[in-house]
Design a protein around this motif. Structure first.
Motif, PDB file in Angstrom:
ATOM      1  N   VAL A   1      -7.316   3.773  -3.285  1.00 10.90           N
ATOM      2  CA  VAL A   1      -8.322   3.654  -2.223  1.00 10.90           C
ATOM      3  C   VAL A   1      -8.152   4.851  -1.297  1.00 10.90           C
ATOM      4  O   VAL A   1      -7.173   5.602  -1.408  1.00 10.90           O
ATOM      5  CB  VAL A   1      -8.167   2.333  -1.418  1.00 10.90           C
ATOM      6  N   THR A   2      -9.091   5.017  -0.365  1.00  9.91           N
ATOM      7  CA  THR A   2      -8.936   6.102   0.608  1.00  9.91           C
ATOM      8  C   THR A   2      -7.983   5.639   1.707  1.00  9.91           C
ATOM      9  O   THR A   2      -7.740   4.440   1.877  1.00  9.91           O
ATOM     10  CB  THR A   2     -10.284   6.462   1.258  1.00  9.91           C
TER      11      THR A   2
ATOM     12  N   LYS B   1       0.876  -1.170   0.000  1.00  8.67           N
ATOM     13  CA  LYS B   1       0.000   0.000   0.000  1.00  8.67           C
ATOM     14  C   LYS B   1       0.915   1.221   0.000  1.00  8.67           C
ATOM     15  O   LYS B   1       1.773   1.353   0.881  1.00  8.67           O
ATOM     16  CB  LYS B   1      -0.900  -0.020   1.229  1.00  8.67           C
TER      17      LYS B   1
ATOM     18  N   THR C   1      -1.767  -0.917  -4.111  1.00 10.72           N
ATOM     19  CA  THR C   1      -2.897  -0.029  -3.859  1.00 10.72           C
ATOM     20  C   THR C   1      -2.315   1.320  -3.493  1.00 10.72           C
ATOM     21  O   THR C   1      -1.425   1.402  -2.639  1.00 10.72           O
ATOM     22  CB  THR C   1      -3.736  -0.542  -2.669  1.00 10.72           C
TER      23      THR C   1
ATOM     24  N   ASP D   1      -8.640   5.714   4.810  1.00 12.71           N
ATOM     25  CA  ASP D   1      -9.420   4.929   5.770  1.00 12.71           C
ATOM     26  C   ASP D   1      -9.577   3.486   5.307  1.00 12.71           C
ATOM     27  O   ASP D   1      -9.604   2.572   6.133  1.00 12.71           O
ATOM     28  CB  ASP D   1     -10.788   5.581   6.008  1.00 12.71           C
ATOM     29  N   GLU D   2      -9.667   3.293   4.001  1.00 14.18           N
ATOM     30  CA  GLU D   2      -9.735   1.908   3.505  1.00 14.18           C
ATOM     31  C   GLU D   2      -8.388   1.210   3.664  1.00 14.18           C
ATOM     32  O   GLU D   2      -8.313   0.043   4.026  1.00 14.18           O
ATOM     33  CB  GLU D   2     -10.177   1.903   2.032  1.00 14.18           C
ATOM     34  N   ALA D   3      -7.314   1.940   3.393  1.00 15.67           N
ATOM     35  CA  ALA D   3      -5.977   1.333   3.481  1.00 15.67           C
ATOM     36  C   ALA D   3      -5.526   1.193   4.939  1.00 15.67           C
ATOM     37  O   ALA D   3      -4.769   0.299   5.271  1.00 15.67           O
ATOM     38  CB  ALA D   3      -4.971   2.183   2.705  1.00 15.67           C
ATOM     39  N   LYS D   4      -5.943   2.111   5.771  1.00 16.38           N
ATOM     40  CA  LYS D   4      -5.605   2.176   7.207  1.00 16.38           C
ATOM     41  C   LYS D   4      -4.135   2.492   7.476  1.00 16.38           C
ATOM     42  O   LYS D   4      -3.808   3.420   8.189  1.00 16.38           O
ATOM     43  CB  LYS D   4      -6.002   0.894   7.945  1.00 16.38           C
TER      44      LYS D   4
ATOM     45  N   VAL E   1      -2.691   5.421  -2.211  1.00 14.42           N
ATOM     46  CA  VAL E   1      -3.500   6.432  -1.515  1.00 14.42           C
ATOM     47  C   VAL E   1      -2.970   7.782  -1.966  1.00 14.42           C
ATOM     48  O   VAL E   1      -1.778   8.088  -1.770  1.00 14.42           O
ATOM     49  CB  VAL E   1      -3.404   6.285   0.020  1.00 14.42           C
TER      50      VAL E   1
END
Ligand SMILES: O=C(CO)[C@H](O)[C@H](O)COP(=O)(O)O
Length: 262
Positions: free
Chosen positions: A76-77, A28, A56, A79-82, A58
């Protein structure tokens, strides 16, 4: 397309190209903002399209999100990736401790949130960004529009007690109207000329009501990849104290140069 890159673009490109070596399948990745970071996004896009790299991303701005979408990097956002493995971003200045000034492109808030939520931050830059002491580049400070003139006065007043040379703040403009960040805020550019204690300045700025974030990145960057117009790069790792010099192969007939216009 051979030979179309100016030395400055080549410096940015080779820094980006070397930095994406850190990206591995399944990672990520935080995607920075600016002209140097744009090269990195293009390099990643090519790795996704040609080599089947699975990552992925951000994005740290709507601009970067649009470019990532265009070149095929899935987004992804946060928050989705964390949490992220790695962020690669540009900088306006870096010093020998790899402390940074960022926000010349106005994305400092998302850039700082994303970089802080990453195991590692890699800065890509050309040598012109290297400084002995931070502060020649005006320090961007993101403020909420409500009462911004009062916030500006408080910021200038606070600077009187700090180790800086200049104390003027100017509202960043976009033509005749204030520049608006992706989060709907304004930016004050602080003309400090020399920042004697960046850590203190960063802490003090963020305590002023109305200030959302400042562009000082202290102890966030792990590695800087410095590109040069001759295609060479220097890789400095602050954690293990290593400095490596390498030459990057630049083939300007790559799809990277012919497929994708900014
Ligand atoms: O902080 C930034 C954007 O907010 C950029 O990373 C910084 O301004 C450097 O940009 P460039 O690579 O175009 O010189």
């Amino acid at each position: 397309m051979s030979g179309t890159l100016s030395p400055i673009d080549k410096a940015k490109f080779v820094a980006a190209k070397r930095a994406v070596d850190y990206v591995e399948d399944g990672m990520k990745v935080g995607l920075g903002t600016g002209s140097t970071a744009a090269w990195m996004v293009k390099c990643l896009g090519e790795m996704v399209r040609q080599d089947g790299l699975k990552i992925t991303g951000v994005a740290t701005s709507t601009r970067t999100a649009e470019l990532a979408q265009k070149v095929g990097v899935p987004i992804v956002t946060l928050d989705e990736a964390k949490w992220l493995d790695l962020t690669i971003d540009g900088a306006d200045e870096y010093d020998h401790n790899l402390n940074l000034i960022k926000g010349g492109g106005g994305a400092l808030l998302m850039e700082k949130i994303v970089a802080t939520a990453s195991d590692q931050m890699i800065v890509i830059a050309d040598l012109s960004k290297q400084v002995e002491t931070l502060g020649s580049f005006p320090l961007p400070v993101e403020v909420i529009p409500f009462g911004w003139q009062t916030t500006k006065a408080l910021v200038e007043e606070t600077l009187v007690n700090l180790d800086v040379l200049g104390r003027d703040a100017s509202l960043r403009m976009n033509g005749a109207t204030p520049f608006i960040t992706d989060e709907g805020n304004y930016i004050l550019d602080l003309h400090l000329r020399r920042i004697g204690n960046p850590r203190q300045l960063s802490l003090v700025m963020n305590q002023i009501p109305g200030v959302v974030e400042n562009g000082l990145f202290i102890d966030i960057c792990d590695v800087v990849v410095i590109g040069n117009g001759d295609g060479s790069v220097e890789v400095r790792d602050i954690n293990n104290g290593t400095v490596a010099h390498e030459q990057i192969d630049v083939v300007e007939t790559d799809n990277l140069f012919v497929d994708i216009a900014d």
